[in-house]
Design a protein around this motif. Structure first.
Motif, mmCIF file in Angstrom:
data_model
loop_
_atom_site.group_PDB
_atom_site.id
_atom_site.type_symbol
_atom_site.label_atom_id
_atom_site.label_comp_id
_atom_site.label_asym_id
_atom_site.label_seq_id
_atom_site.Cartn_x
_atom_site.Cartn_y
_atom_site.Cartn_z
ATOM 1 N N HIS A 132 0.838 -1.775 -0.034
ATOM 2 C CA HIS A 132 -0.284 -0.186 0.039
ATOM 3 C C HIS A 132 0.806 0.934 -0.249
ATOM 4 C CE1 HIS A 132 -3.500 2.066 0.821
ATOM 5 N NE2 HIS A 132 -2.616 3.030 1.714
ATOM 6 N N GLY A 169 -3.081 8.240 7.165
ATOM 7 C CA GLY A 169 -3.039 7.882 8.501
ATOM 8 C C GLY A 169 -2.987 7.355 9.250
ATOM 9 N N PHE A 206 -3.587 14.626 13.609
ATOM 10 C CA PHE A 206 -4.692 16.028 12.463
ATOM 11 C C PHE A 206 -5.585 15.239 13.169
ATOM 12 C CE2 PHE A 206 -1.762 17.185 9.270
ATOM 13 C CZ PHE A 206 -2.879 18.512 9.210
ATOM 14 N N MET A 239 -7.900 21.567 8.057
ATOM 15 C CA MET A 239 -7.469 22.638 6.733
ATOM 16 C C MET A 239 -8.176 23.625 6.653
ATOM 17 S SD MET A 239 -6.043 21.334 2.648
ATOM 18 C CE MET A 239 -7.505 21.554 2.168
ATOM 19 N N ALA A 274 -2.791 15.169 0.405
ATOM 20 C CA ALA A 274 -4.444 16.619 0.118
ATOM 21 C C ALA A 274 -3.694 17.522 0.755
ATOM 22 C CB ALA A 274 -5.979 15.133 0.648
ATOM 23 N N THR A 328 -5.295 9.914 -1.219
ATOM 24 C CA THR A 328 -6.116 9.124 -0.211
ATOM 25 C C THR A 328 -5.933 7.995 -1.269
ATOM 26 O OG1 THR A 328 -8.330 10.392 -1.201
ATOM 27 C CG2 THR A 328 -6.878 11.227 1.332
HETATM 28 O O1 KG4 Z 1 -3.679 8.060 2.824
HETATM 29 P P1 KG4 Z 1 -5.248 7.919 3.491
HETATM 30 O O2 KG4 Z 1 -6.165 7.602 3.253
HETATM 31 O O3 KG4 Z 1 -5.355 6.088 4.200
HETATM 32 C C1 KG4 Z 1 -4.391 6.237 5.037
HETATM 33 O O4 KG4 Z 1 -3.566 5.088 4.347
HETATM 34 O O5 KG4 Z 1 -3.635 6.413 6.099
HETATM 35 O O6 KG4 Z 1 -4.947 9.239 4.507
HETATM 36 C C2 KG4 Z 1 -5.692 9.229 5.297
HETATM 37 C C3 KG4 Z 1 -5.813 10.407 6.605
HETATM 38 C C4 KG4 Z 1 -6.538 10.824 7.815
HETATM 39 O O7 KG4 Z 1 -5.428 10.645 8.678
HETATM 40 C C5 KG4 Z 1 -6.736 12.150 7.207
HETATM 41 O O8 KG4 Z 1 -6.864 13.456 8.181
HETATM 42 C C6 KG4 Z 1 -5.749 13.103 6.162
HETATM 43 O O9 KG4 Z 1 -5.147 11.238 5.910
HETATM 44 N N1 KG4 Z 1 -6.140 13.737 5.290
HETATM 45 C C7 KG4 Z 1 -5.486 14.913 5.581
HETATM 46 C C8 KG4 Z 1 -6.106 15.815 4.777
HETATM 47 N N2 KG4 Z 1 -6.998 14.884 4.123
HETATM 48 C C9 KG4 Z 1 -6.912 13.466 4.143
HETATM 49 N N3 KG4 Z 1 -5.147 15.850 6.404
HETATM 50 C C10 KG4 Z 1 -4.243 16.727 6.600
HETATM 51 N N4 KG4 Z 1 -5.040 17.846 5.110
HETATM 52 C C11 KG4 Z 1 -5.475 17.346 4.152
HETATM 53 N N5 KG4 Z 1 -6.800 17.981 3.417
#
Ligand code: KG4
Ligand code: ZN
Length: 362
Positions: free
Chosen positions: A131, A163, A192, A210, A300, A328
């Motif tokens: 992943h 995350g 976050f 954000m 993002a 994401t």
């Molecule tokens: O990569 P992802 O979709 O899933 C994992 O593999 O973990 O990441 C999800 C994470 C979450 O913690 C979410 O709060 C964060 O990415 N995230 C952001 C934003 N969009 C998603 N963190 C900061 N600013 C954003 N705009």
């Protein structure tokens, strides 16, 4: 769907020469995703069924609930992707790629078993994809209607912020990783999400912080930065504690008003972004990188993207960061990494299992 397994039950693997079309499946966390990607770059179809709204009521992911939702959605998501990509003839699919870790065991199992079945009944090779490697390879992706853009040049430095993970790697070539540093405690996205909850913002905390921070009137709230000496390691747990104290002090036992939430969100985001952007810029400079790549959900974040872009511009190199929906979780990124893995000869047998703690480099 044309080709069938020949009578007698033997597993037939047809020639994999040429087509470059990868069917990819991703179910490691809370998105059920299927994509078709051409030559590791061009997105022919990418469908994502998000469970975010479902997990918002519990303020986070409940693993059993996530796995059941994958079971519910995997077939419709696959059908939509297959039809959007116009795949009727399975002989055009070079391989089936699937995320085998890291992630939630029950969630991973749904995608792995679905991909295994497709690979078996259509006589296609099965390619396991990490992943985290997928998050890096999202930088190779091109939308169908987007103008042609060169592939990321090597050597490059990639920052993956999601995350569950936060790390910096150097790549001298495809699929070659030299670890530079990683978080010693929380991942950036986790910080976050936790601070978002403390601020009373909806799940997931990243996008909510954000948005709140953009409305901050006063921008002088300072939170600590954990520089971790000269290393490329990160730490966010001290910042989380500092944020909790500041939130308690500001609220004095009552709920925070909108301005206080915005100002604290701003200060917190600045601290995370400053450390991430500074270390990434330094790593790129010292590695003489020809590009910086950003990936993972936190990529993002518009402020992080701007701040790393400034660092890259100062070094005279490009920042390559996917559009937010490809930062994401999605399956197109698994299709991109899966193509390069397939061409390098990586194959899984039908006993492929979920690896919840799979490292990027083992
Ligand atoms: O990569 P992802 O979709 O899933 C994992 O593999 O973990 O990441 C999800 C994470 C979450 O913690 C979410 O709060 C964060 O990415 N995230 C952001 C934003 N969009 C998603 N963190 C900061 N600013 C954003 N705009
Ligand atoms: Zn992810």
């Amino acid at each position: 769907m044309g080709r069938r397994r020949p009578d007698g039950g033997g597993r037939r693997v047809m020639s994999t020469e040429g087509t470059g079309l990868i069917l990819a499946v991703e179910t490691s966390c809370d998105e059920t995703a299927v994509a078709v990607v051409e030559q590791g770059r061009l997105i022919r179809a990418s469908v994502v069924a998000s469970q975010v709204a479902m997990h918002a009521s519990t303020g986070g992911i409940v693993p059993e609930v996530a796995a059941r939702a994958h079971l519910r959605w995997i077939v419709p998501v696959f059908e939509e992707a297959r039809s959007a990509a116009g795949i009727d003839d399975w002989s055009t699919i070079e391989a089936v790629a699937v995320t085998n870790g890291p992630g939630l065991a029950g969630s991973l199992l749904v995608g792995i078993n679905f991909a295994k079945t497709l690979a078996y009944v259509h006589g296609r090779p099965l390619v396991p994809v990490n992943h985290l490697e997928g998050h890096i390879y999202a930088a190779w992706l091109l939308d169908r209607d987007a103008p042609e853009r060169p592939a990321p040049p090597f050597p490059l430095v990639a920052l993956v912020v999601s995350g569950g993970h936060t790390f910096l790697v150097e790549m001298q070539d495809h699929l070659q990783y030299r670890f530079l540093g990683q978080t010693v405690d929380d991942a950036a996205g986790e910080a976050f999400d936790k601070v978002g909850r403390l601020l009373g913002l909806p799940y997931p905390g990243g996008p909510a912080i954000m948005k709140a921070a953009a409305g901050a009137r006063r921008r002088d709230v300072e939170f600590p930065r954990a520089w971790m000496g000269e290393s490329y390691d990160f730490s966010f747990s001290g910042l989380k504690t500092a944020a909790r104290r500041a939130i308690e002090a500001r609220g004095g036992g009552k709920a925070l008003d909108v301005d206080a939430v915005a100002e604290l969100a701003y200060g917190f985001q600045e601290s995370v972004v400053d450390v991430l952007a500074t270390k990434t810029g330094l790593a790129a400079e010292r590695s003489r990188a020809r590009a910086i790549v950003l990936g993972g959900g936190v990529a993002a974040n518009a402020v992080l993207r701007d701040r790393v872009a400034e660092r890259a511009a100062a070094l005279g190199i490009p920042l390559i960061v996917p559009r937010p929906a490809l930062c994401t979780d999605n399956a197109a990124m698994i299709g991109a990494a899966g193509f390069f893995r397939a061409r390098a000869g990586t194959r899984a047998s039908l006993d492929l299992d979920a690896r919840p703690s799979l490292p990027l480099v083992s």
